[in-house]
Structure formats: C-alpha cells, structure tokens
Design an enzyme around this catalytic site. Structure first.
Site, mmCIF file in Angstrom:
data_model
loop_
_atom_site.group_PDB
_atom_site.id
_atom_site.type_symbol
_atom_site.label_atom_id
_atom_site.label_comp_id
_atom_site.label_asym_id
_atom_site.label_seq_id
_atom_site.Cartn_x
_atom_site.Cartn_y
_atom_site.Cartn_z
ATOM 1 N N PHE A 275 40.676 48.941 25.556
ATOM 2 C CA PHE A 275 41.996 48.932 26.165
ATOM 3 C C PHE A 275 42.894 49.945 25.482
ATOM 4 C CE2 PHE A 275 42.653 46.198 22.549
ATOM 5 C CZ PHE A 275 43.989 46.364 22.198
ATOM 6 N N VAL B 168 37.636 52.954 17.688
ATOM 7 C CA VAL B 168 37.631 52.611 19.105
ATOM 8 C C VAL B 168 38.539 51.406 19.321
ATOM 9 C CG1 VAL B 168 36.215 51.791 21.032
ATOM 10 C CG2 VAL B 168 35.325 53.540 19.470
ATOM 11 N N LYS B 169 39.361 51.459 20.331
ATOM 12 C CA LYS B 169 40.280 50.344 20.608
ATOM 13 C C LYS B 169 39.555 49.310 21.467
ATOM 14 C CE LYS B 169 45.256 49.902 21.461
ATOM 15 N NZ LYS B 169 45.605 49.568 20.061
ATOM 16 N N ALA B 170 38.572 48.664 20.856
ATOM 17 C CA ALA B 170 37.736 47.679 21.533
ATOM 18 C C ALA B 170 38.315 46.280 21.347
ATOM 19 C CB ALA B 170 36.314 47.726 20.990
ATOM 20 N N TYR C 29 39.554 43.390 17.528
ATOM 21 C CA TYR C 29 40.829 42.774 17.203
ATOM 22 C C TYR C 29 40.695 41.347 16.687
ATOM 23 C CZ TYR C 29 43.459 46.815 18.492
ATOM 24 O OH TYR C 29 43.987 48.091 18.488
#
Length: 315
Positions: A37, A156-158, A162
C-alpha cells in the site's frame, strides 16, 4: 482520522459506495497480509480553493516496486492509479486535508504462493492535525527490532511488515511513551513504526541510512532536500547509536502520516532543552508551505485535484 467514512472509494477500476469495496475473508490478503500500500496526503489550500496531492507520481512508482518485490502477477497502470487518487478525492468533495490509502491486495482464495488475482483499492478520509505537531512528543526505544532485509524487505511498504510496528506501538504505549523508536538487527537506530527519524546535532542533520532497515521514505527524501537546499544544513545519512540520540539538540519524526513531528524526549531524557527546537519549527513551517502550495518551491511535488491540470490528467 475522522469518525465517519467517505461516501466513495475506488475499487478495481471504478468508484463504488464504501460498503461495496470488499474482498473475501479467505483471500491471501486476509490470511497472510499479502498486500502492499501507499499512504498519501492531500493538502487543501483555501486561498486557491485547491487540493494538492503530495508527490503522487513517486508514491505510485513505489507501489509498483512493492508489487514487483512481492511477485504479484500484474503490471500496474501508473496513470490509472494516479487518476484513482484524484477521482476519490473529487468524488468525496473534500475541502480539508486528507489521508489517502492506495493498495494492491492479493485477492481470490489462493494460498501462500499465489500471485494473483490482485485487487486495487483507493480510499481517503480527513485527518486533522495532531497536538504532537505543535507540542512534540516523548519517544522511547522499544525491545522489538526491525527485521533485517534477508528476513523481510522493510523498504517495501507491505501490509505484513507493519505487524512489527504494531508490536512496537503497543510496547511504547505500555511504557508511557507517545511514540516508539526501533533499532535494527545490529542494534543501530532504524525508524519509528511508520515514520523516519532525524536528529540535529551540532548544526548537522543526521538520519539513519536507507540500509538501516528503514522504508525508503518519500517524505524523508523531501525533508533532506529542504534541509540542504533551503535551510542550508548538512545532512548525514549514516548509522546512529541509541545513545547518540541522547546527545541530540533537536529531533523529529517524518512521514506521510507524521509529517514533521517534533520529539522532545527519548527514553525519558530531554532532547536539547526538552522543548520543540527552533530548527524543527523552521523546517515544519517550510514543509507545510511547500505541500500546501503556499510556497512556489517544488511545484512538481504537488498534483492539483480540482484544477484544470488535474482535469486533463483524469481524462
């Protein structure tokens, strides 16, 4: 975040009412957190009656990078994703600052090794400023570590990454802090859960390098450029020890959600005199002037939503 959700979201190529944007509970996105995202900001300029999306192209390019690393079986149309962001803000007729979330989720009913199908979504909602922007906050180093790149690609904004930040947030709250600071696998400072960290020491801005287990932050890049080009500061990207934070004259977090948020203490030790620093205030004012279009600097960072230029982009 506002108490009410927006009327429309963008889901797989079209605007739909909020309640119609759904994926199945058996999808890999739900089962394994298989998704990437982007968080973006839209800033309302009242005098121009315009909304500016901050660094839209850079965000969709980073989403495409995440899709590549996650090996999703799709080639995203970057222009379509840019138009999706503009369409969502327009459809909801926002006239206030918004936080936008653009996602690529592994849909269907596949298992861990699945690579498709991919659902693309875009949502937006108003997000008023926090008190921490003006008052600063107390941060604390937590026991959870940022995974090394050989374990999880933190650049990586995986979605799944988070969970590490979520554990850090809960520990920080339990310890009475307003925010968490994570160390990496070799014990150097990495970042906060969802935001990068800077300190000012001896008139030099210092921030952990992109090989320190951090997200390659778009806001971080903007802050570095503003510090160097407009405020005349040297910026060092390097390893930072936990104890060096205690020697900082000023410190702050930055990110899409956090913008430029001052840090007034670390591990219950005051940063400088324990108040929001003058340089942080200057940077903050400059940053908001740029992103809101109140400054002529970096027009390439601002995509207008309601104006003629954006109308052509949406065609």
């Amino acid at each position: 975040m506002a108490d009410t959700h927006p009327r429309f979201v963008w889901f797989n190529g079209r605007l739909v009412p909020w309640d119609e944007a759904r994926i199945h509970i058996y999808s890999p996105a739900v089962k394994y957190g298989a998704g990437v995202f982007e968080g973006l900001r839209g800033y309302w300029n009242e005098s121009q009656r315009e909304m500016f999306v901050f660094r839209l192209r850079e965000h969709v390019e980073r989403l495409a990078f995440g899709i590549k690393v996650m090996r999703f079986d799709v080639t995203p149309d970057l222009g379509q994703l840019e138009r999706a962001v503009i369409e969502v803000v327009r459809a909801n007729e926002f006239r206030d600052g918004v936080h936008i979330r653009l996602s690529a989720l592994l849909d269907g009913d596949g298992e861990m090794a699945s690579v498709g199908p991919i659902a693309f979504t875009c949502t937006a909602n108003t997000r008023p400023p926090t008190k921490a922007l003006t008052e600063g906050l107390a941060a604390g180093v937590v026991s959870w570590r940022r995974p090394e790149d050989a374990a999880l690609p933190m650049r990586v904004k995986a979605n799944s990454n988070y969970q590490n930040g979520r554990m850090a947030v809960h520990e920080a709250k339990a310890n009475g802090y307003g925010a968490a600071i994570l160390l990496n696998n070799i014990g150097k400072v990495a970042e906060g859960p969802g935001m990068c960290l800077f300190m000012i020491r001896g008139g030099v801005a210092v921030t952990p390098s992109i090989t320190s287990g951090i997200l390659e932050s778009i806001t971080r890049d903007a802050v570095i450029r503003l510090l160097r080009e407009e405020l005349g500061l040297a910026v060092e990207e390097r390893d930072v020890d936990r104890s060096e934070l205690y020697a900082a004259d000023e410190a702050f977090f930055c990110g899409t959600a956090w913008e430029v948020t001052p840090i007034t203490s670390v591990d219950r030790l005051p940063v400088g005199d324990g108040k929001v620093g003058a340089l942080t205030r200057r940077l903050q004012a400059l940053y908001f002037a740029v992103v809101k279009g109140e400054s002529a600097l970096h027009p390439e960072w601002r995509t207008p939503v309601y104006g003629a230029a954006s109308a052509r982009a949406a065609e």
